[in-house]
Design a protein around this motif. Structure first.
Motif: not given
Length: 321
Positions: A217-230, A239-245
């Motif tokens: 699972v993602l380390p916090n400093q890398n955008g836990a728990p969910l981040r975008l990668v393009v 964008i890191k630590s996403i809470v809304s889309i």
């Protein structure tokens, strides 16, 4: 993905607190040839993140074909040399402040121009990964580095909410909580952080939501728990630590475009022929190769031109940067 330097703060001028407190120990270690000071990373920070094994493993991984020929950057570099202003402004600050962020419990609100708006628990996202497909991506990441990401296709995730015909863009928003993200206590940016993609970009099979790296699972400093990668865009897009889309008809006014529109556009496509106002983007540093990193030529669309160039056919890529 190669990240343009976003701040006018010069991290090279900032001494990490742990380095200052243990400076004599580090000097002795360096003199002994221990190799603790690699690529400008503090030996203390490197020791704290020795490698995979400390975080929860993600099961049922399927290796993709993307980047199999690339050697992943060392875990200690990936997890101790980051841009995540919410956790601090130096490259090592996110790792030092990672303990403030609490990635559980966590929910993601999906709403806007769609037929099935919902609030999704991160645990359900992880179950979705395991029930369907998990990808381990190796992509060129910041400055640059090669990260063996674990993730799910963004397009497959978004389709579950049935975006309607008015959904032309997707907007992503990071958590706003200065207690968990102490960098938000300073008005460096207009918090919370926001980013966006055009729908065809979001639906492209190379765009994904990262849930982990190195099989965990993602380390916090890398955008836990969910981040975008393009992978074909500059790193500030991820964008890191996403809470809304949110699905929207209008182009989102993303954070860096609001902050410095002359330096950071909406598209953020890697383009070595368009210089940043304060530096060239024709070459980039490869983290982990030598004391200061080796220099390499920057490729159009970060080397993914064959896969994504058609998305921008007919566009002026100097104007739409």
């Amino acid at each position: 993905m190669i990240i343009k330097q976003a701040s006018r703060i010069r991290p090279s001028e900032i001494t990490d607190r742990d380095v200052w407190l243990r400076r004599r120990q580090l000097i002795k270690a360096a003199a002994a040839g221990s190799g603790l000071l690699l690529g400008g990373m503090s030996g203390v920070a490197a020791a704290l993140y020795r490698g995979p094994g400390d975080l929860n493993r993600i099961g049922n991984l399927r290796e993709t074909d993307h980047g199999k020929e690339l050697k992943p950057t060392a875990y200690k570099h990936i997890t101790t040399y980051n841009n995540f202003y919410e956790l601090g402004y130096g490259k090592r600050a996110p790792a030092e402040n990672a303990g403030f962020l609490k990635p559980r419990p966590w929910t993601i609100k999906v709403f806007g121009e769609c037929n099935r708006p919902s609030v999704v628990d991160i645990e359900d996202v992880l179950k979705l990964d395991q029930e369907e497909r998990i990808y381990r991506f190796r992509c060129v990441e910041a400055w640059a580095m090669v990260v063996p990401w674990v993730g799910i296709p963004l397009g497959d995730f978004l389709k579950r909410f049935e975006p309607n015909s008015r959904a032309k863009y997707v907007e992503f928003t990071t958590l706003y909580d200065p207690e968990q993200l102490p960098g938000q206590k300073r008005n460096v940016l207009d918090w919370p952080y926001r980013e966006g993609l055009r729908m065809d970009e979001a639906m492209h099979p190379l765009a994904f939501l990262a849930t982990g790296l190195y099989g965990e699972v993602l380390p916090n400093q890398n955008g836990a728990p969910l981040r975008l990668v393009v992978p074909w865009k500059y790193g500030f897009k991820n964008i890191k630590s996403i809470v809304s889309i949110r699905f929207t008809e209008k182009m989102p006014n993303n954070t860096w475009r609001r902050t410095a529109s002359d330096e950071y556009g909406f598209y953020a496509n890697v383009n070595p022929d368009v210089p940043h106002p304060r530096w060239s983007q024709k070459r980039h540093r490869v983290l982990g190769k030598g004391l200061f990193g080796s220099k390499e030529d920057t490729l159009m669309f970060n080397g993914y031109a064959e896969e994504v160039a058609h998305l921008y056919r007919g566009m002026d890529l100097r104007k739409n940067f």
